[in-house]
Structures are given as C-alpha cells and as structure tokens.
Design an enzyme around this catalytic site. Sequence first.
Site, mmCIF file in Angstrom:
data_model
loop_
_atom_site.group_PDB
_atom_site.id
_atom_site.type_symbol
_atom_site.label_atom_id
_atom_site.label_comp_id
_atom_site.label_asym_id
_atom_site.label_seq_id
_atom_site.Cartn_x
_atom_site.Cartn_y
_atom_site.Cartn_z
ATOM 1 C CD GLN A 1 -2.760 -0.796 -0.038
ATOM 2 O OE1 GLN A 1 -3.256 0.006 -0.519
ATOM 3 N NE2 GLN A 1 -2.838 -1.951 -0.906
ATOM 4 C CG HIS B 1 -0.949 2.119 -4.189
ATOM 5 N ND1 HIS B 1 -1.348 2.202 -5.563
ATOM 6 C CD2 HIS B 1 -1.370 1.009 -3.442
ATOM 7 C CE1 HIS B 1 -1.768 1.008 -5.744
ATOM 8 N NE2 HIS B 1 -2.016 0.211 -4.621
ATOM 9 C CD GLU C 1 -8.544 1.013 -0.459
ATOM 10 O OE1 GLU C 1 -7.314 1.624 0.086
ATOM 11 O OE2 GLU C 1 -8.816 1.101 -1.740
ATOM 12 C CG HIS C 2 -6.964 -2.895 0.831
ATOM 13 N ND1 HIS C 2 -6.304 -1.671 0.453
ATOM 14 C CD2 HIS C 2 -7.555 -3.428 -0.387
ATOM 15 C CE1 HIS C 2 -6.626 -1.434 -0.869
ATOM 16 N NE2 HIS C 2 -7.255 -2.508 -1.296
ATOM 17 C CG ASP D 1 -4.458 -4.350 -5.092
ATOM 18 O OD1 ASP D 1 -5.621 -3.933 -4.810
ATOM 19 O OD2 ASP D 1 -3.404 -3.909 -4.934
ATOM 20 C CG HIS E 1 -51.157 13.431 -2.517
ATOM 21 N ND1 HIS E 1 -50.882 14.805 -2.963
ATOM 22 C CD2 HIS E 1 -50.147 12.711 -2.463
ATOM 23 C CE1 HIS E 1 -49.721 14.649 -3.350
ATOM 24 N NE2 HIS E 1 -49.329 13.488 -2.866
#
Lengths: 430, 430
Positions: A259, A262, A328-329, A362, A421
């Site tokens: 990670q 990135h 996230e992971h 991934d 209505h």
Amino acid sequence: MQTLSSLDPDFEKRFRRLVNARREADSDVAGQVSDILSAVKNRGDAALVEYSQRFDGYSLIDDSDWVIPRERYAQAYAELDAELREALDLAATRIRAYHEAQLPTDRDYTDDAGVRLGAIWRPVDAAGLYVPGGRAAYPSSLLMNAIPAKVAGVERTVVVTPTPKGNSNPLVLAAAHVAGVDEIWRVGGAHALGALAYGTEKIKPVDVITGPGNAYVAEAKRQLYGVVGIDMVAGPSEILVISDGKSDPDWIAADLLSQAEHDPTSQSILITDDAGFAALVEDSVAVQLSQLSTGKVAKASWDAHGAIIVVNDLESEAPPLANRLAAEHVELALDDPEPMLQSIRHAGSIFLGRMTPEAVGDYVAGPNHVLPTGRRARFSSGLSVLDFMKRTSFLGLDEASFAKIGPAAATLAHAEGLPAHAKSVELRRK
Amino acid sequence: MQTLSSLDPDFEKRFRRLVNARREADSDVAGQVSDILSAVKNRGDAALVEYSQRFDGYSLIDDSDWVIPRERYAQAYAELDAELREALDLAATRIRAYHEAQLPTDRDYTDDAGVRLGAIWRPVDAAGLYVPGGRAAYPSSLLMNAIPAKVAGVERTVVVTPTPKGNSNPLVLAAAHVAGVDEIWRVGGAHALGALAYGTEKIKPVDVITGPGNAYVAEAKRQLYGVVGIDMVAGPSEILVISDGKSDPDWIAADLLSQAEHDPTSQSILITDDAGFAALVEDSVAVQLSQLSTGKVAKASWDAHGAIIVVNDLESEAPPLANRLAAEHVELALDDPEPMLQSIRHAGSIFLGRMTPEAVGDYVAGPNHVLPTGRRARFSSGLSVLDFMKRTSFLGLDEASFAKIGPAAATLAHAEGLPAHAKSVELRRK
C-alpha cells in the site's frame, strides 16, 4: 512510523489521533473546475479543444486526434507478451465471474392484501470511465471499472483519458480490449468529465462516471454528482494487517509496503499481539524499502503514516480498533480468521489467512479493487454492478386490494394537508 | 400548461425542450453553508446554540430545549385520532414488509480454483434523518426514511428537526414512535446536518444522512457527501401518466394534481392517444383546481410545467418518450400495463393499472416514496435498505489456490510498476 501499545496510558489519545488524522488534502480547485465544467456545457467540443491544448499541450484537430479506434486496442492486446496477456485474461475472467454472481434479482409478488409489488433492476444506458494519464494509468483499474459495467448490461462504455504527446499506454489499451470498452476519447482532466456528463457535439453523454483521477478530476466528479451518478469520493489507499506472531515477518512487511508504494499519503498499519514479531516486521520493512524501486514513495508513506499497534489480546482488542479505522483493506494473517471476519463490521475488503496478500485482490481474485477509503467503509461499499444499475419499484392494485388500503392513504393525505392526493383515492372509491 | 402532438412538425423540438427544462433553482448558498458547517465542526454545540437563535429564534438552554424525549412521541401516538392511528399503523406495517423483502443476501462460496469468495452486507452504525419544520414536515416521509434504516438493522436512528417556537408536529412525533426513532433533536437547518456529520458534545455523529429539506439543507448534504453517506440530490416532484381514452378523466386529473399540489416547481404530464380524452382531462383539471385548498400551488405548477402529449400509437410511442423523461412516478392507466412495465427502462416507480393512483404509493402501499427526480431515474433508485447498509467483500486463498492465481498477480504488478505488490506474492511462492 509510530508504534503504539494498548497498554500505554496515552493509547486512547494516540489511537484517536491516528483515526482522525486527515491524509486527504483540501484542494482549492472548486472555482476553476466549476468554470471548466460551465465552458464545456456551453461551448462543447470547442472548449475541449481549448483545454486539451492548454493543459495537455495536445491538439484535437482530426478525428484520429479525438478517438482511439477499436482496432488499435485489439492490436495492443495481440502484441502483448504472452505471459502478460494470459495474466490479463485470467484477471478479466475472474473479475467477470465474481461480478456476474453479484447481479441483483428482480422481485414481483402479490401480498396478502392482493397488492402486486416488486422491483426491477436495469442497467444505465451508458457509463463513462476516467483513466488517468501517465504512471497512474493502471490496466487493472480499467478492468475493475469497465467489467462491472459490462456485466451490469451497460450497452455503451466510454473511456476518457489524456494522451499528452499522443502517447497511450499499450497495456491499458489491451485491457480496454479485454473488457470490451466501446469508445476511447483522447481527452482528460475536468473538461473530459464535463463532456461525459453534459455531452458535446462529438461525445454523447453518459449516465454514470467512475474511475480515479487527480484533484481536478475528483472535484469535477463531486460537482457533477446529481447530473450523473458517480462512484465515490476516493482518498489515499490504506491497509490494516492483523497478525499474530506466527506470520513470516517478511511477508507482512511486503504487504504493508504494497500500500505504501502507491502514494506518500497511503497508510499501512499492523496490529499484532507479539511485540517481538512487530520489531521483526519493522526491520524487514526497512530492508525492503532499501531494495524497492518505489522505495522513495513507500518510505514517505511509511514514515509519515505507518503505524504498528501492539495489543495484549488480539481476538478481543483488534476488532474494535479495526472498526474505528474502517480501513479499505484488512488482512487477517491468522490460522483461523473466521471469528474476526464476523466481528469486523467496517472494512472495504477482508483478506483471509496467511496466503491471501492484498495484492492478489488488486489484480486477479475477482472482487473489485475500487474500495472505500478514509473511513468511508463505515457507510459505503466497493464498486459493484449496482453502481451501473438502478431499481424501479412498481405496484398494482385491483378493486379489492384498493378497497383494503386506499382509505388509509386518503386519511393520511388529508392529515398532511394534501387534498388532491386524497381526492385521487376518493374518486376511485365510488 | 402546454399541449403537444406527436404529429406536429415541431414535436421533437418541443418535447426536447420539455425534457431539458430545468425546474431546479440554482441557489447560491454554498458559501454560507460552508461557513455554517465549519463553525459546527470547530465549535460544536456553541455553534448550534448560536444558529438556532439566529435562524429559528429558538433558545437551546436546558436539556429539554435540545431533545424531545421518547415518552413525548409515545404520548403523541396514543393521543392520535383512532382512524389516523390505524392508517399510520397500516402504512408502517406495509412499508416494513416491503423493505424486509428487500434485504440483500450475503455470499460465501469457493470457486473452481479453490478461492473462497464472498460479500457480507452490514448496516451502518447510525443514521440521521432530517425532518423539515412547518408545512413540509410529513409523517409519511418520516416513516419512509426511518423504517428502511430500522429494517436494515441500524441501531441508532436520529431525527433532527427545527421547532421554531418550540412547536413540533404531533403527527410527525407519532410517526417517530411507530418507526422506532431513537433520538429527536430540536435543531434544523444546515447546522443540524453539520452536527449529524461531525458530531458535537451532545450529538454523536451518524454515518448516513437522509431526508428532504430546503436549499440550505440540500446544499449541506451535498457538501457533506463523503464525510457521511447521503441519499440523493432531490429535486421537485413529478408524475407522468400514460392513459388510453378509457380512463375516467376526473381520476387522471386528480392524479396529475396530486403532484402539482406539492410545489409550484412540480411537474405533471399526461401522454394519451385520445385527443378527446385529453380535452376532458384538461377540463377536469380546471374544475378541480378551483375546488382545491392547495389550488394556488397546484395551478402555478400546472400552468408553468404541466403538459399533455397526444400521440398516435400509445404502445409504440409512449415508452421512448417516458424513457427520455425518466420521471419519478409513472402511472400506466391501462387495462394491460404489462408490456409497458417491461419497455419503460427509466422511472423511479411505476403504478400499474387504473386502480393504482400514485397517492397510494405515497402512503401505504409499501415501496419507498423517496424517489429520484429531475431525470435521475436514468441512473439512481429510490431509497431502500441498501442506503443504510454497506457491503464488505472478502477472499481467502490456500497454498493450492495461491499457486494457481498468485503468479498472474505478480506479473500484472510488475507491469504496472508496483514491485512491493509483486514481492508480497513472490515471497509466498517459495
């Protein structure tokens, strides 16, 4: 990198700071993006020509400047190295299978009152996919965005991507071929998103826009939310590894760095109950950092945002911490990850056991790698076929079922001060 | 009101104008809302006290100024007129049943390669619901927002609502009781949404915010999108009625007016293949408008945005027009609505047959009445339990399945220039 121990008296304070630390930059581009989107809405292709020249130094003159024809991506696929082509095919096949199993089922039933009720899921007509230029143009991202759209049944999938000196990434083109992308336009940036949302003379509008991008692209998506559907506000990537002391420290270090490499704003966190193991992982991170070609980025991320948290009892302490991080992971590098799979409520995706590094997810496992970041797993989900579909509810009454439930509708309508209505019901009761 | 005929030479031009006419005002409140949200984020309850005083002339001093206790809403329910209480109960029961049937199912399977794959749906921890003050405080809206949250399994549902002179709507309180709302805070406006998203000393933050409101509330939701989940950008209500000449013109006129009475920006459109029937409906609208207590609003809507479209062949012409309009509500007032149910791709909700006025769906049928407006049915869906849930994907490999798909992941990682990703796989292959 910081090390926390749950036994430290200031643990709660430090952990809270870790949870609340913002890694997302506030970018002050809202005004510029708003101007760009207005220009594209009002002046169409002319605005695209102007912005492509200004931002990418790229001239949109002939048709071939605008579009990459399908033959070109078929060719890029054919010319791939065989090992890479097979890997891409395996990834596409597995992603397709996972997302096919995700297709929702329609409902159509008649209840005890005789009311017919149901819902029909249908794909949107067209989906737009942003593919960044340069280093961030990942073929895997193209597969992860385009395949769910195609599986959902979207007839027209449209890629926009900047091609600064006319260059495009052959691997991305090959992925477009594998995914069955219908159009690729050589425009990028906020103006490309304006074109997808509003349409121009050349580019027909789409209904949903997904895909990663820089601050301008993210802001454009945010501003276009409601004009079209969008996937999510995406932030820096993150991983939380939960491991006992029995994992190979090198494996876990590599997982954390996968990670970190990135982006300098990425975050990698290890929770373990073994302080000795934590030290080994830390050492291995240092060694691997010195060997990685992406070491500079990974080191910046690890130094600024990395954390190792040592707890006393993994089984009881890790899940509540994981839920607050809502990462996230989440990797569960344990012999039996089952109890934690059940007790971790907030996570984008969970990787079970020691043989499931996040990198497999991934690329080739099948589940989507577009996942909620920045604690958004508390309320949002990874990309799925549902992002490219919408549900129409329906209901049908006959005289008998109308007689049963109609009067209550009229009563409530009157109570809300909505007489038309009520009248639409009362007229039918005669 | 305008009348169009598909035989007119300028039909396409006029219909396109109808489709593209914007009924949503651009409100220039972004700056003010941004300031309010920042103040609440930074100063918490003190900011709420200040804004409540300024905007609602309401003083938040004692605890009883802040909160409406649960006993109060139980009492409001107990004190309701019996007919109204039964109507509310029927509505809640039916809404609950429809949304229970909507709950998604988890997946957990092992594929041919031996990879365990799946997804788990879980509720968010807390949901916030905005309830406007005054005339727009509809008990039915409270049921439609709170019940799906409760059915999804949300443990904490929080209503915020302005109570200008300390007054609250007893019917809304009764609905809160029926829906099982957990907290009601006497704060409204953009600052209330800031409190829900960021939390204050008194109000704990929530994960998702839904519910209707004015321009400030809508803008606050838009700005908070990503901090929390939100339902949708909502616009003015709309109805499309598709009817042959065999419907009772008074019924159809009442159906058209039931949307028009909501707001001057609402839109009601009839598509029919019978010009004589169209004229009768037009006449009946005029008569009913003169009788309605909401006639002024309804007339403003009908005059400015109403339309009757006469086509030659209903079966072939109506569905493509309906798809371009992508209306919130579509009534199929026909003997056999089935073919059109299948061919209309874009609609929030469809009402089948002559005995299914839209108003039944607003209150008691079961499907949600919070639906996409402004042509957003092209890409979005009505409110559902899914808005209060999120999905966590998972995957698990063992040595055998890792050997099958791991190498391809490493190949792709190298091709994307992400060596730590590749290394996390390669280390495990030894």
